[in-house]
Design an enzyme around this catalytic site. Sequence first.
Site, mmCIF file in Angstrom:
data_model
loop_
_atom_site.group_PDB
_atom_site.id
_atom_site.type_symbol
_atom_site.label_atom_id
_atom_site.label_comp_id
_atom_site.label_asym_id
_atom_site.label_seq_id
_atom_site.Cartn_x
_atom_site.Cartn_y
_atom_site.Cartn_z
ATOM 1 C CE1 TYR A 123 27.953 -34.163 19.188
ATOM 2 C CE2 TYR A 123 27.050 -35.471 18.200
ATOM 3 C CZ TYR A 123 26.732 -34.473 18.671
ATOM 4 O OH TYR A 123 25.353 -33.826 19.577
ATOM 5 C CE LYS A 222 26.278 -26.148 18.363
ATOM 6 N NZ LYS A 222 26.212 -27.153 19.396
ATOM 7 C CG HIS A 246 24.962 -30.030 23.177
ATOM 8 N ND1 HIS A 246 26.920 -30.184 22.866
ATOM 9 C CD2 HIS A 246 24.178 -30.371 22.865
ATOM 10 C CE1 HIS A 246 25.953 -31.143 21.412
ATOM 11 N NE2 HIS A 246 24.827 -31.365 22.290
#
Length: 360
Positions: A123, A222, A246
């Site tokens: 992240y 992603k 997710h």
Amino acid sequence: MPGSVEDLMERAAAHLPAPVAAYLAMGSGAGIAAAEATPAWDALRFAPRVLRSVTDVELRDADGLLPFGIAPATLQRAVHPDGELATARGAAEAGARMVVSSNTGTPFRAIAETGVTWWLQTYLPPDRPSAEPLLQRAVEAGAAAVVLTADTPVVARKRDAVAARVWGEIDPAFVGAEHPRTPLEVPERGEGTDRYREKATDLGPHDIGWLAAVTGLPVVVKGVLRADDAQRCIDAGAAAVWVSNHGGRQFDGALPTARALPGVVASAAGQVPVYVDGGLREPRHLCGAWGLGAAQVFLARPVLAALALGGAAGVRDLLLGLAEELVEACRLLGATTPADLAGTVVKSEHHRGDSCGLDR
């Protein structure tokens, strides 16, 4: 692979401490997106090809790796004492890629020493430079690519009572081994801390180039469900796009990946590979993903179940068992490679109209 993946997951859920099992299985909100993932793959139908030699089926690529790998997942040391180290050993023995969560409970170098081919999932925080030490350690440890999770400007609410129990009962040493001791990243609690949970709400295409420049690695994006977003990623220099919601843990009601995949593949149009995860449990699901144009499939919850019950050997056996079953499935569908499965999927009415505005 004895028994089905669903059986394996049920046995693992019974084996794990209840709050850990609940946390790993849960989706966000009411759990709609998590519940719809596998049925969307179940809805696919195939038109097998015949009168084609299927004597020699080759699943592995030029590097000898399987066309399905391990998606990033945290809390692996809560699932098994050896955590990511066992997962990496199993993946290395099976010849499968492993994507390592930036919330790993195991140092990157220890994972690399298993010989596994691995990518880093990351992240980005609001302060981009604060991510550079972690990224640099991954590069130094031999990560082959970096996977930018793009669908998490904030962490979606889970079932708070269960989540609270998990973070109250799990040893904090299970997560965050690779996080530098900065105000934004607190290794004692990893993703469980409020400070570390802060994500960049201004994430944009420019971050793809920034990550490539900082790491010198290919960048995979992603969390892509839309065809137009896929094209924006490609235009910004992404090496691949990864269709994912997710695991149903972000926006509840997000499109199942089986239904989003065709539109993203159409938008990519061969410019870059398209990957997919989310709810894949059976060999026919993987065949469906390849038939719809995915170049690589990734699994998370099934791998965690195998890890819980069998450690490194369990992960290896799951992956090799799936590979064996996939050889049979390819033969029955008239294919000798995953790429040969293109065009064998017949999409039902249930799967039409899901390309999010860029159906080509």
